[in-house]
Design a protein around this motif. Structure first.
Motif, PDB file in Angstrom:
ATOM      1  N   GLU A 165       0.843  -1.190   0.000  1.00 10.33           N
ATOM      2  CA  GLU A 165       0.000   0.000   0.000  1.00 10.33           C
ATOM      3  C   GLU A 165       0.883   1.246   0.000  1.00 10.33           C
ATOM      4  OE1 GLU A 165      -2.855   2.368   3.069  1.00 10.33           O
ATOM      5  OE2 GLU A 165      -2.638   0.205   3.289  1.00 10.33           O
ATOM      6  N   THR A 166       0.643   2.115  -0.979  1.00  9.63           N
ATOM      7  CA  THR A 166       1.410   3.354  -1.073  1.00  9.63           C
ATOM      8  C   THR A 166       0.481   4.491  -1.455  1.00  9.63           C
ATOM      9  OG1 THR A 166       3.328   2.092  -1.848  1.00  9.63           O
ATOM     10  CG2 THR A 166       3.397   4.479  -2.143  1.00  9.63           C
ATOM     11  N   SER A 167       0.435   5.536  -0.654  1.00 10.38           N
ATOM     12  CA  SER A 167      -0.336   6.746  -0.974  1.00 10.38           C
ATOM     13  C   SER A 167      -1.762   6.440  -1.388  1.00 10.38           C
ATOM     14  CB  SER A 167       0.368   7.533  -2.080  1.00 10.38           C
ATOM     15  OG  SER A 167       1.657   7.918  -1.661  1.00 10.38           O
ATOM     16  N   PRO A 214      -7.741   1.422  -5.543  1.00  7.35           N
ATOM     17  CA  PRO A 214      -7.723   2.388  -4.441  1.00  7.35           C
ATOM     18  C   PRO A 214      -7.855   1.636  -3.116  1.00  7.35           C
ATOM     19  CG  PRO A 214      -9.237   3.092  -6.167  1.00  7.35           C
ATOM     20  CD  PRO A 214      -8.844   1.682  -6.483  1.00  7.35           C
ATOM     21  N   THR A 215      -7.147   2.105  -2.122  1.00 10.24           N
ATOM     22  CA  THR A 215      -7.204   1.472  -0.808  1.00 10.24           C
ATOM     23  C   THR A 215      -8.631   1.455  -0.268  1.00 10.24           C
ATOM     24  OG1 THR A 215      -4.950   2.037  -0.218  1.00 10.24           O
ATOM     25  CG2 THR A 215      -6.463   1.707   1.580  1.00 10.24           C
ATOM     26  N   THR A 252      -3.460   0.249  -3.278  1.00 13.51           N
ATOM     27  CA  THR A 252      -2.993  -1.094  -2.943  1.00 13.51           C
ATOM     28  C   THR A 252      -2.627  -1.821  -4.225  1.00 13.51           C
ATOM     29  OG1 THR A 252      -4.478  -1.163  -1.055  1.00 13.51           O
ATOM     30  CG2 THR A 252      -3.562  -3.252  -1.777  1.00 13.51           C
ATOM     31  N   SER A 253      -1.455  -2.431  -4.241  1.00 19.24           N
ATOM     32  CA  SER A 253      -1.015  -3.151  -5.430  1.00 19.24           C
ATOM     33  C   SER A 253      -0.679  -4.593  -5.080  1.00 19.24           C
ATOM     34  CB  SER A 253       0.204  -2.470  -6.054  1.00 19.24           C
ATOM     35  OG  SER A 253       1.300  -2.471  -5.153  1.00 19.24           O
ATOM     36  N   HIS A 254      -0.848  -5.457  -6.057  1.00 22.49           N
ATOM     37  CA  HIS A 254      -0.559  -6.878  -5.883  1.00 22.49           C
ATOM     38  C   HIS A 254       0.266  -7.340  -7.078  1.00 22.49           C
ATOM     39  CE1 HIS A 254      -1.040 -11.190  -5.307  1.00 22.49           C
ATOM     40  NE2 HIS A 254      -1.560 -11.288  -6.525  1.00 22.49           N
ATOM     41  N   SER A 265      -0.359   5.126 -10.466  1.00 20.30           N
ATOM     42  CA  SER A 265       0.537   4.082  -9.949  1.00 20.30           C
ATOM     43  C   SER A 265       0.684   2.938 -10.942  1.00 20.30           C
ATOM     44  CB  SER A 265       0.014   3.555  -8.611  1.00 20.30           C
ATOM     45  OG  SER A 265       0.017   4.565  -7.626  1.00 20.30           O
ATOM     46  N   ALA A 266      -0.454   2.507 -11.518  1.00 17.70           N
ATOM     47  CA  ALA A 266      -0.400   1.418 -12.487  1.00 17.70           C
ATOM     48  C   ALA A 266       0.311   1.847 -13.770  1.00 17.70           C
ATOM     49  CB  ALA A 266      -1.818   0.940 -12.812  1.00 17.70           C
TER      50      ALA A 266
END
Length: 333
Positions: A40-42, A194-195, A45-47, A329-330
């Motif tokens: 999780e950044t800013s 998004p988180t 959430t990424s996987h 982000s992506a």
């Protein structure tokens, strides 16, 4: 250690076949997807996907029998509506921001507004297939402009439970038609949400982005093109939305569209979503909304949810600064 985030969305009805498949799969939460722990950044959430063989997994039979993803959206919508008093949303203020389309040239076709219309395949729009909780699902998606030339947009509920696990075997089939994959089957290497979606399933942010692997040494946008995107746009615009509705009375084998002027959701105004006249059903979740009357406009939302089997409206999330953050982000990955 593993952190998660969620945002929920719900699309339309279940076919009888989907109900049977869902019953077999059970309603239990999905097990965490294999791979590196989500980060999780800013507010994103990424996987990272480390599994292989996703494209080979999706046989013609499995693609035909995949459950329309609206069942996932419906669960998220109910959870989000029931917990609306506790939801704390960040401010969405921001200047309009656009990213231009990438070559090859996109198809453009003006149409008369309709609740659903049959469309010829569009190179950058397709179907996504994925698994959650041991069940196979199908949604719609679109190739969008990005620095990596490999980014696909879809609904948040089409890549993350909201809240819960990320999808596995996530595979994009652009210009799908009657089981064919004219531009190949593209597997994901990373998923972004998004988180607020991945940790809480807030329907306000029901959008996700996938970064695809190369295929035969080529990047996705170099093969099928990529739509320009826009964030923090005015509300109440006119849109043309696309998708592959798979629940009755549709079969998910061809592309459909809806068009109209957007208006706010009167049933759950806290979602901050907008709707257009549309009777597309489950399977169309995640399909792109373009500003204007053709697929050459800026993408500005996705199909998220409707109300009931005979819904005449399709609702999509407002693409503000939160969803823009997930896209950025992506796109830079």
């Amino acid at each position: 250690m593993r952190t998660r985030k969620t945002l929920a969305t719900s699309l339309l009805s279940l076919s009888a076949a989907a109900l049977l498949a869902l019953s077999a799969a059970g309603a239990a939460s999905a097990a965490p997807a294999p791979g590196k722990a989500p980060t999780e950044t800013s507010g994103v959430t990424s996987h990272t996907v480390v599994e292989t063989g996703g494209a080979e997994y999706w046989t013609a039979e499995k693609m035909r029998n995949a459950i329309p993803g609206d069942v996932l959206a419906e669960r998220a919508k109910q959870r989000s509506a029931n917990s609306k008093a506790a939801v704390k949303r960040p401010a969405e203020a921001g200047a309009p921001s656009t990213v231009e389309a990438q070559s090859p040239s996109l198809q453009a076709k003006a149409v008369t507004p309709k609740a659903n219309a049959s469309e010829s395949p569009v190179k950058h729009i397709g179907k996504v297939f994925f698994t959650l909780g041991g069940a196979n699902y199908v949604c719609s998606a679109n190739s969008v402009s990005s620095a990596n030339k490999s980014t696909v947009s879809t609904a948040g509920h089409c890549l993350n439970e909201g809240p819960g696990a990320f999808a596995t075997k996530f595979t994009f089939v652009p210009a799908y038609l009657n089981g064919s994959a004219p531009y190949g089957m593209w597997t994901a290497k990373a998923l972004y949400a998004p988180t607020q979606w991945s940790s809480g399933g807030d329907m306000t942010y029901d959008t996700g982005f996938a970064v695809m692997n190369t295929l035969n040494g080529q990047k996705l946008a170099d093969v099928v093109g990529a739509s320009g995107v826009q964030f923090n746009a005015a509300r109440g615009l006119s849109y043309k939305a696309f998708g592959y509705p798979a629940a009755a009375p549709f079969n998910g084998e061809s592309l459909k569209s809806c068009s109209g002027t957007a208006s706010n959701d009167p049933n759950n105004p806290q979602f901050n979503t907008q709707g257009i006249s549309c009777n597309m059903t489950g399977g169309s979740s995640g399909g792109p909304w373009f500003i204007g009357s053709s697929s050459s406009g800026y993408q500005n939302s996705v199909n998220s949810y409707g109300y009931g089997t005979n819904s005449t409206k399709m609702y999509g999330p407002y693409w503000g600064s939160v969803i823009q953050q997930a896209y950025s982000s992506a796109a830079a990955a």
